[in-house]
Design an enzyme around this catalytic site. Structure first.
Site, PDB file in Angstrom:
ATOM      1  CG  ASN A  27      -0.233   0.043   2.518  1.00 40.97           C
ATOM      2  OD1 ASN A  27       0.999  -0.111   2.554  1.00 40.97           O
ATOM      3  ND2 ASN A  27      -0.956   0.260   3.589  1.00 40.97           N
ATOM      4  CG  ASP A 102       9.282 -14.375  16.684  1.00 45.86           C
ATOM      5  OD1 ASP A 102       9.610 -14.742  17.825  1.00 45.86           O
ATOM      6  OD2 ASP A 102      10.096 -14.078  15.797  1.00 45.86           O
ATOM      7  CG  ASP A 203      12.500 -13.506  21.092  1.00 47.17           C
ATOM      8  OD1 ASP A 203      13.373 -13.480  20.211  1.00 47.17           O
ATOM      9  OD2 ASP A 203      12.460 -12.691  22.045  1.00 47.17           O
ATOM     10  CD  GLU A 252      16.860 -16.010  19.791  1.00 46.84           C
ATOM     11  OE1 GLU A 252      17.665 -15.264  19.252  1.00 46.84           O
ATOM     12  OE2 GLU A 252      15.995 -15.585  20.595  1.00 46.84           O
ATOM     13  CG  HIS A 321      15.450 -11.181  12.953  1.00 41.78           C
ATOM     14  ND1 HIS A 321      15.435 -12.546  13.212  1.00 41.78           N
ATOM     15  CD2 HIS A 321      15.179 -10.579  14.131  1.00 41.78           C
ATOM     16  CE1 HIS A 321      15.170 -12.732  14.486  1.00 41.78           C
ATOM     17  NE2 HIS A 321      15.014 -11.557  15.070  1.00 41.78           N
ATOM     18  CG  ASP A 322      18.505 -11.215  15.953  1.00 45.16           C
ATOM     19  OD1 ASP A 322      17.928 -10.120  15.813  1.00 45.16           O
ATOM     20  OD2 ASP A 322      18.075 -12.123  16.689  1.00 45.16           O
TER      21      ASP A 322
HETATM   22  O1  TEU Z   1      17.171 -12.361  20.111  1.00 46.57           O
HETATM   23  C1  TEU Z   1      17.590 -12.797  21.367  1.00 46.57           C
HETATM   24  C2  TEU Z   1      18.984 -13.182  21.394  1.00 46.57           C
HETATM   25  O2  TEU Z   1      19.699 -13.144  20.433  1.00 46.57           O
HETATM   26  C3  TEU Z   1      19.393 -13.629  22.704  1.00 46.57           C
HETATM   27  O3  TEU Z   1      18.432 -14.499  23.154  1.00 46.57           O
HETATM   28  C4  TEU Z   1      20.721 -14.255  22.713  1.00 46.57           C
HETATM   29  O4  TEU Z   1      20.689 -15.261  23.637  1.00 46.57           O
HETATM   30  C5  TEU Z   1      21.775 -13.294  23.121  1.00 46.57           C
HETATM   31  O5  TEU Z   1      21.872 -12.267  22.182  1.00 46.57           O
HETATM   32  C6  TEU Z   1      23.129 -13.952  23.356  1.00 46.57           C
HETATM   33  O6  TEU Z   1      23.752 -14.329  22.182  1.00 46.57           O
HETATM   34  C7  TEU Z   1      15.807 -12.280  20.006  1.00 46.57           C
HETATM   35  C8  TEU Z   1      15.430 -11.691  18.681  1.00 46.57           C
HETATM   36  O7  TEU Z   1      15.858 -12.544  17.656  1.00 46.57           O
HETATM   37  C9  TEU Z   1      15.979 -10.300  18.580  1.00 46.57           C
HETATM   38  O8  TEU Z   1      15.701  -9.724  17.341  1.00 46.57           O
HETATM   39  C10 TEU Z   1      15.376  -9.479  19.695  1.00 46.57           C
HETATM   40  O9  TEU Z   1      15.962  -8.205  19.722  1.00 46.57           O
HETATM   41  C11 TEU Z   1      15.557 -10.140  21.060  1.00 46.57           C
HETATM   42  O10 TEU Z   1      15.219 -11.509  21.038  1.00 46.57           O
HETATM   43  C12 TEU Z   1      14.683  -9.509  22.093  1.00 46.57           C
HETATM   44  O11 TEU Z   1      13.381  -9.938  21.960  1.00 46.57           O
HETATM   45 CA    CA Z   2       2.522  -1.401   3.787  1.00 51.54          CA
END
Ligand code: TEU
Ligand code: CA
Length: 552
Positions: A27, A102, A203, A252, A321-322
């Site tokens: 959009n 998630d 997460d 995770e 994404h991290d």
């Molecule tokens: O990431 C969390 C994460 O990477 C930690 O749990 C990890 O254990 C730590 O960095 C040690 O290596 C998740 C998401 O993927 C991230 O994008 C978020 O910012 C974060 O959780 C908070 O919700």
């Molecule tokens: Ca949009």
């Protein structure tokens, strides 16, 4: 294999991670949306994807891009609403694609109604949903550090207490000791399962339990909140709900060792279907130019393969994404290296996840100013570096090279304005030059990274040995080459990938050269498997054994 494993459709499946904000905008507001995912379902089907995992799409003040949730049971307006989400589920299911959401239950946003209440007073019924401890501003309960920098404690002068946060201060951690809080979370989980989703990515799940506040940090600063004993109780309660609905769960689970992962992912008694390990991204080199250490990387992956060979299950990934783009920090930003990496990890045992754009060979973003970046911790780090005397150019290089924003740059769909991601202004800049790396052009080029992924996914799904065969690492000491055998009773695969840009000479073991092999995938011309061979930079091959295999 037992009958039970036949029901485990996910063992032979390929997952795809969608960061909705950067996937596809329909959009023109510059933000990807649910309708954008719906529009691209045929693309994912064609790629061979069996399920998608959506990063958080819940209402959020977006301090941490959706990982700070203010309403667990709704969809944030820019993405759509519950009705659009239902439509996405229906359309995905019609194509045979499952959908994972998630699940962020280690913390909420500080704007979540529970925390707004909790903050009001010490005797508020929601106070105990979070961790509050008596202290003074000068003397916080302990010296533990948050993942995003600074103390895990945020002091509140009104109540003379501090609350605990592992991530930003706007993400207070939930107190899992509180049974009522847990019941509310479980009820929310059931809401989504009744809604019709097929699973969750959980997460930061290994952090639910914290060690006693007076625990001293010895060496590992994160130890007091990594898979701390006591967490089993919550994981069992979660498992009971997941089992009822027979859903797919991916945790995770940073800090859960490969040995412990057997317990966590055992097919009948494990809490979760599989977990993401966070150990393999070993960096070497100077900050700002860091690369993945190939030897450490493959040792970690090989250990996880070995430890989960007969019990438990691996989730395989090289991007999310991290993290920065793998083709920049492990590859050399060429099509060849993107294909080499694909063969290296799609040959392993486990369920592979592909992060959006990885299948195109997308690379890191050439950030030119800090204003082009979004991540708050990167911005804070940049400021610190400048204050310490760094030049803006050096500081930017240092924070941007390993920034998670590299992966959050919108997907390149076409070689045109804003890479075909949006007709408006994208929330995060798109690649300035996507003339080669984009879906439209790669779709019609038989040699593209995209078509390579497509072929490899189809191949993987056509041969059970990819999901069921044993793993054996070869050339363990080699610093550049990742090579392994996959074997079952009657078949064998030999995966050979040079993960460096240099030529390397290797010596192949008898268990390879004593047999006949046929190359079934490669990013270069095939070679004869002799005792001594030379591999060029990023050469990669998957061979199939063609002489009859007796026992091995
Ligand atoms: O990431 C969390 C994460 O990477 C930690 O749990 C990890 O254990 C730590 O960095 C040690 O290596 C998740 C998401 O993927 C991230 O994008 C978020 O910012 C974060 O959780 C908070 O919700
Ligand atoms: Ca949009």
């Amino acid at each position: 294999m037992t009958e039970k494993t036949n029901h485990c459709w996910w063992q032979n499946a390929v997952g795809y991670q969608i960061y909705p904000k950067s996937f596809y905008d329909t959009n023109g507001d510059g933000i990807g949306d649910i309708d954008g995912i719906i529009a691209k379902l045929p693309y994912l089907k064609d790629l061979g994807i069996d399920f998608i995992w959506l990063n958080p799409i819940y209402p959020s003040p977006n301090v941490d891009n959706g990982y700070d949730i203010s309403d667990f049971k709704d969809v944030a307006a820019p993405f759509g609403d519950l009705t659009r989400l239902k439509t996405l589920l229906d359309k995905a299911h019609a194509l045979g694609i499952k959908v994972l959401m998630d699940l962020v239950i280690n913390h909420t946003s500080d704007q979540h109604p529970w925390f707004i209440e909790a903050k009001k007073s010490k005797d508020n019924p929601y106070r105990d949903y979070y961790h509050w401890v008596d202290c003074s501003k000068k003397e916080l309960p302990n010296d533990w550090k948050s993942f995003f920098g600074g103390s895990v404690w945020e002091y509140d002068s009104v109540s003379e207490q501090a609350y605990f946060h592992l991530f930003y201060k706007e993400q207070p951690d939930l107190n899992w000791h509180n049974p009522q809080m847990r019941q509310e979370i479980y009820e929310m989980i059931r809401f989504w399962l009744k809604f019709g989703i097929d699973g969750f990515r959980l997460d930061a799940i290994s952090h639910l339990e914290k060690a006693p506040w007076d625990t001293k940090i010895v060496d590992n600063p994160w130890a007091p909140f990594m898979n701390v004993s006591g967490i089993e109780v919550y994981m069992q309660e979660l498992k009971a709900i997941f089992d009822e609905y027979q859903i797919l769960t991916v945790g995770e689970a940073s800090g859960v060792t490969s040995k412990k992962a057997r317990e966590w992912t055992d097919i009948s008694t494990g809490y979760l279907t599989m977990i993401f390990e966070l150990e393999h991204n070993i960096r070497v080199g100077h900050v700002g130019h860091q690369r993945i250490d190939v030897r450490g990387f493959k040792q970690v992956l090989a250990r996880w393969q070995k430890d989960l060979m007969d019990v438990g299950w691996n989730a395989l990934y090289v991007e999310n994404h991290d993290n920065p783009r793998i083709n920049s920090v492990l590859g050399n930003e060429t099509e060849k290296s993107a294909k080499a990496i694909a063969m290296m990890y799609l040959g392993l045992k486990g369920t592979p996840f592909i992060y959006q754009g990885q299948e195109l060979g997308m690379v890191n973003f050439p950030f030119k100013t800090i204003d082009e970046m979004d991540d708050l911790s990167d911005k804070a780090r940049f400021k610190q570096l400048i204050a310490a005397g760094s030049t803006p150019k050096a500081a930017l290089k240092e924070v941007s090279w390993y920034s998670r924003d590299n992966a959050r740059v919108p997907v390149s769909w076409e070689n045109k304005a804003n890479s075909g991601f949006t007709s408006g202004v994208p929330w995060l800049d798109v690649r300035p030059n996507c003339s080669r790396i984009n879906v439209a052009d790669e779709a019609v080029d038989p040699n593209s990274v995209l078509n390579f992924y497509k072929r490899l996914i189809a191949l993987r799904k056509s041969k059970r040995i990819f999901s069921q065969g044993d793993f054996r690492l070869l050339l363990a000491g080699d610093e550049n080459v990742f090579s392994y055998l996959r074997s079952n009773k009657n078949e064998q695969l030999f995966i050979l990938v040079n993960l460096s840009g240099q030529k390397v000479n290797i010596t192949l073991p008898n268990r390879v050269i004593n047999h006949h092999w046929q190359c079934i995938v490669s990013n270069t011309q095939s070679i004869n498997l002799m005792r001594h061979i030379e591999l060029k930079g990023y050469d990669g091959f998957i061979f199939e054994r063609i002489d009859k295999k007796s026992s091995s």
